[in-house]
Design a protein around this motif. Structure first.
Motif, PDB file in Angstrom:
ATOM      1  N   ASN A  39     -26.787 -29.495 107.671  1.00  0.00           N
ATOM      2  CA  ASN A  39     -26.971 -30.167 108.954  1.00  0.00           C
ATOM      3  C   ASN A  39     -26.457 -31.608 108.886  1.00  0.00           C
ATOM      4  N   ALA A  40     -26.796 -32.328 107.825  1.00  0.00           N
ATOM      5  CA  ALA A  40     -26.348 -33.714 107.676  1.00  0.00           C
ATOM      6  C   ALA A  40     -24.827 -33.786 107.572  1.00  0.00           C
ATOM      7  N   GLN A  41     -24.226 -32.878 106.814  1.00  0.00           N
ATOM      8  CA  GLN A  41     -22.772 -32.876 106.670  1.00  0.00           C
ATOM      9  C   GLN A  41     -22.102 -32.667 108.023  1.00  0.00           C
ATOM     10  N   GLY A  42     -22.618 -31.748 108.797  1.00  0.00           N
ATOM     11  CA  GLY A  42     -22.037 -31.481 110.106  1.00  0.00           C
ATOM     12  C   GLY A  42     -22.208 -32.632 111.082  1.00  0.00           C
ATOM     13  N   GLN A  43     -23.344 -33.310 111.024  1.00  0.00           N
ATOM     14  CA  GLN A  43     -23.630 -34.390 111.965  1.00  0.00           C
ATOM     15  C   GLN A  43     -23.016 -35.728 111.575  1.00  0.00           C
ATOM     16  N   LEU A  44     -22.908 -35.999 110.271  1.00  0.00           N
ATOM     17  CA  LEU A  44     -22.501 -37.335 109.836  1.00  0.00           C
ATOM     18  C   LEU A  44     -21.035 -37.442 109.414  1.00  0.00           C
ATOM     19  N   SER A  45     -20.351 -36.341 109.252  1.00  0.00           N
ATOM     20  CA  SER A  45     -18.926 -36.425 108.926  1.00  0.00           C
ATOM     21  C   SER A  45     -18.200 -36.969 110.157  1.00  0.00           C
TER      22      SER A  45
END
Length: 123
Positions: free
Chosen positions: A71-77
């Motif tokens: 989730n973090a990778q998808g939101q913060l990239s």
């Protein structure tokens, strides 16, 4: 974080893991700042900030849960932080890196032979 039954049954891509490699961080960011930004997406086990000239502006963020990391990778990239766009990827294990195919190896060998001025034939 609680996940739905549907998300628990979701198959993840093989490169997905709990460790995120973050690049293009502002040089003045602290590990507390990184915890604050990435902690919004789940429990973090560890943050390792780059501290040498070559690693400054990078960090490893290790989540407790693989779904939180995804989730973090998808939101913060691509997230804009102090006029810098974050690059967030999954940490790749050395044995997961793709190897060159036989054709690619032969092409590389031909380029090296041409550069060295040899024909590659056995004499």
């Amino acid at each position: 974080m609680a996940r739905s039954a549907q998300e628990k049954n979701l198959r993840l891509a093989p490169e997905v893991n709990r460790v995120l490699y973050v690049r293009n961080l502002p040089y003045d960011i602290t590990d507390e700042d990184v915890y604050g930004i990435f902690g919004r997406y789940g429990a973090i086990r560890q943050v390792r900030m780059g501290d040498t000239q070559q690693t400054k502006g990078t960090a490893y963020v290790i989540y407790e849960d693989i779904y939180d990391a995804r989730n973090a990778q998808g939101q913060l990239s691509g997230y804009n932080l102090k006029n810098r766009y974050l690059v967030v990827n999954y940490q790749q294990e050395k044995n997961l890196r793709t190897k060159l195919s036989v054709e690619e190896q032969e092409e590389e060998l031909r380029r090296m032979q041409e550069a060295a001025g040899v024909d590659g034939a056995q004499h």
